[in-house]
Enzyme design. Structure first.
Site, PDB file in Angstrom:
ATOM      1  N   GLU A   1       0.851  -1.197   0.000  1.00 33.77           N
ATOM      2  CA  GLU A   1       0.000   0.000   0.000  1.00 33.77           C
ATOM      3  C   GLU A   1       0.890   1.252   0.000  1.00 33.77           C
ATOM      4  O   GLU A   1       1.958   1.263   0.627  1.00 33.77           O
ATOM      5  CB  GLU A   1      -0.842  -0.051   1.292  1.00 33.77           C
ATOM      6  CG  GLU A   1      -1.816   1.075   1.508  1.00 33.77           C
ATOM      7  CD  GLU A   1      -2.551   0.935   2.858  1.00 33.77           C
ATOM      8  OE1 GLU A   1      -2.120   0.117   3.710  1.00 33.77           O
ATOM      9  OE2 GLU A   1      -3.551   1.646   3.055  1.00 33.77           O
TER      10      GLU A   1
ATOM     11  N   LYS B   1      -9.321   2.867  -2.133  1.00 32.38           N
ATOM     12  CA  LYS B   1      -9.669   2.195  -0.862  1.00 32.38           C
ATOM     13  C   LYS B   1     -10.993   2.722  -0.316  1.00 32.38           C
ATOM     14  O   LYS B   1     -11.172   3.938  -0.142  1.00 32.38           O
ATOM     15  CB  LYS B   1      -8.535   2.448   0.137  1.00 32.38           C
ATOM     16  CG  LYS B   1      -8.623   1.681   1.444  1.00 32.38           C
ATOM     17  CD  LYS B   1      -7.347   1.957   2.280  1.00 32.38           C
ATOM     18  CE  LYS B   1      -7.289   1.153   3.571  1.00 32.38           C
ATOM     19  NZ  LYS B   1      -5.997   1.414   4.291  1.00 32.38           N
TER      20      LYS B   1
ATOM     21  N   CYS C   1      -5.469  -3.224   2.428  1.00 31.06           N
ATOM     22  CA  CYS C   1      -5.255  -3.261   3.880  1.00 31.06           C
ATOM     23  C   CYS C   1      -6.554  -3.460   4.677  1.00 31.06           C
ATOM     24  O   CYS C   1      -7.139  -4.525   4.626  1.00 31.06           O
ATOM     25  CB  CYS C   1      -4.499  -2.006   4.295  1.00 31.06           C
ATOM     26  SG  CYS C   1      -3.620  -2.177   5.887  1.00 31.06           S
TER      27      CYS C   1
END
Lengths: 268, 268
Positions: free
Chosen positions: B42, B111, B144
């Site tokens: 990430e 995200k 994540c």
């Protein structure tokens, strides 16, 4: 703190009188150790590898069966969750779990996700699993394979369950050396992402050529295993269930508030 | 078999030129080892502990940035999934992942579940994560904290993802001795209950006083870890992704057909 105890037993196939005594003695023993929540295996009254509907019916009992009052008398101050082969008022058979609180039957849950050959014997439950306010906390109930549907663990957590009581019969399968029973890994993840405790009570023994993982484990709301089964078949942990009520991970991260339900449409 | 490789890197905070070179070299190295799917951490272009919107903006790049063509040239036959700090055409910043297939940028995922202080820097993505047919299989992308929402892993699996590529930065936290990184436990469970592979690429190094779990792991569709990161920062596994296409556990048990969506209403 809440004292949670799972008692891993080896019922005898289709031997109701034996299994009654076995389960009542186990509940009494657990209560004697001060357990406030007691979990028994799936189908503890009947055994698992029932070979026909007729055989299952021969050991099926209704929710009104006096066995549950016996469990209640054996642990009059506790919550007891245990699996049984249920004869419904509709004449159908269910793979069910009875929930007693302080001696009273407060719920019967009928397994909604039947595994493999269970489909030949049982009718799947029509109702979602319950979440119950009990003397031992706010408790959700699942049975074995149910646990492997992340939708169910999530729903029970969203409904405020602090602890899931999960009677199971996990068939013995090979796994890599050093690894936990895979269903326990699933329980650990479900506990962590939902911040709930999960008490899984497996069974032991062999039955018609089959054995079980004997993976009885109690997982805390942080996702770590707090107790595994000992040589006496007992797993016991004192859990701070109130931790499950706060889903805040940090000041700005929250397991539930951070969900994006508007993106989850395809799930239902 | 599909060769999947995660390359755990230590980007420098807010040092775009350094991180460009670092990431391009890592992609080139991975391709040189024959990797067909390459996953980077990430925010590999920017580092993680950005202290202000201004600092994040100073290293944000648009999806049209030539870096992605460089990744493509470094691995012209592979799929590359890597995180970056995105400057959107709307002027906003996103915590994004670029997906290249055979040198071409095929998707940018923003995200959707931002962690903690990321909320001060980034705008959450408005679109659900993608599932892409690539030369390396049908690949879903999460970043994540997204992984810890079981709704997302389930949705991507239902959409046919065989492999999830998950750039991550997992903050270092204490865990019980002998236990795996907890996010890996979550990945193992998600892989098992959905029968999908999951490749999580964490980062390394320290940055403004913070470190990471360095838990880079590749999990197979059976839920077991196939590769952990080695001392060179590489985790690599050859996966039979076609196994993810068949959700049948036994003749009469099926991970998807056994779902009971009519009971999952409260989820969405």
């Amino acid at each position: 703190m809440t004292s949670v105890l799972c008692t891993q037993l080896a019922p005898r196939i289709a031997d109701l009188p034996y299994n009654r005594e076995l389960s009542v003695a186990a509940v009494r023993g657990a209560a004697g150790r001060g357990a406030e929540v007691i979990v028994l295996p799936e189908l503890v009254t009947s055994g698992y590898r029932l070979e026909s509907v007729a055989e299952a019916a021969s050991v099926a009992i209704p929710a009104e069966d006096p066995l549950f009052a016996e469990w209640g008398r054996a642990a009059p101050e506790a919550v007891v969750v245990g699996g049984f082969c249920e004869l419904g008022a509709d004449g159908r058979l269910y793979n069910s779990a009875a929930v007693l609180d302080r001696g009273e039957l407060v719920a019967v849950y009928r397994k909604t996700h039947l595994w493999d050959s269970e489909k030949s014997l049982f009718t799947p439950g029509a109702e979602a699993p319950p979440v119950l306010d009990t003397s031992g906390g706010r408790i959700g109930v699942l049975i074995c394979y149910d646990l492997e549907f992340p939708e169910l663990t999530r729903i029970l957590a969203l409904e405020g369950a602090e602890l899931l009581a999960v009677p199971t019969n996990w068939p013995l399968l090979p796994r890599p050396a050093g690894e936990r029973v895979p269903e326990v890994v699933v329980a650990m993840a479900a506990a962590r992402v939902n911040r709930i405790a999960i008490a899984c009570c497996d069974r032991s023994g062999t039955e018609r050529g089959g054995a079980w993982n004997e993976g009885t484990s109690i997982v805390g709301p942080d996702g770590w295993v707090r107790a595994e089964v000992d040589t006496a078949g007992i797993a016991r942990a004192d859990l701070e269930l109130s931790a499950a009520r706060d889903k805040r991970l940090t000041e700005r991260a929250h397991l539930f508030a951070d969900r994006r339900p508007e993106l989850y449409g395809p799930l239902a």
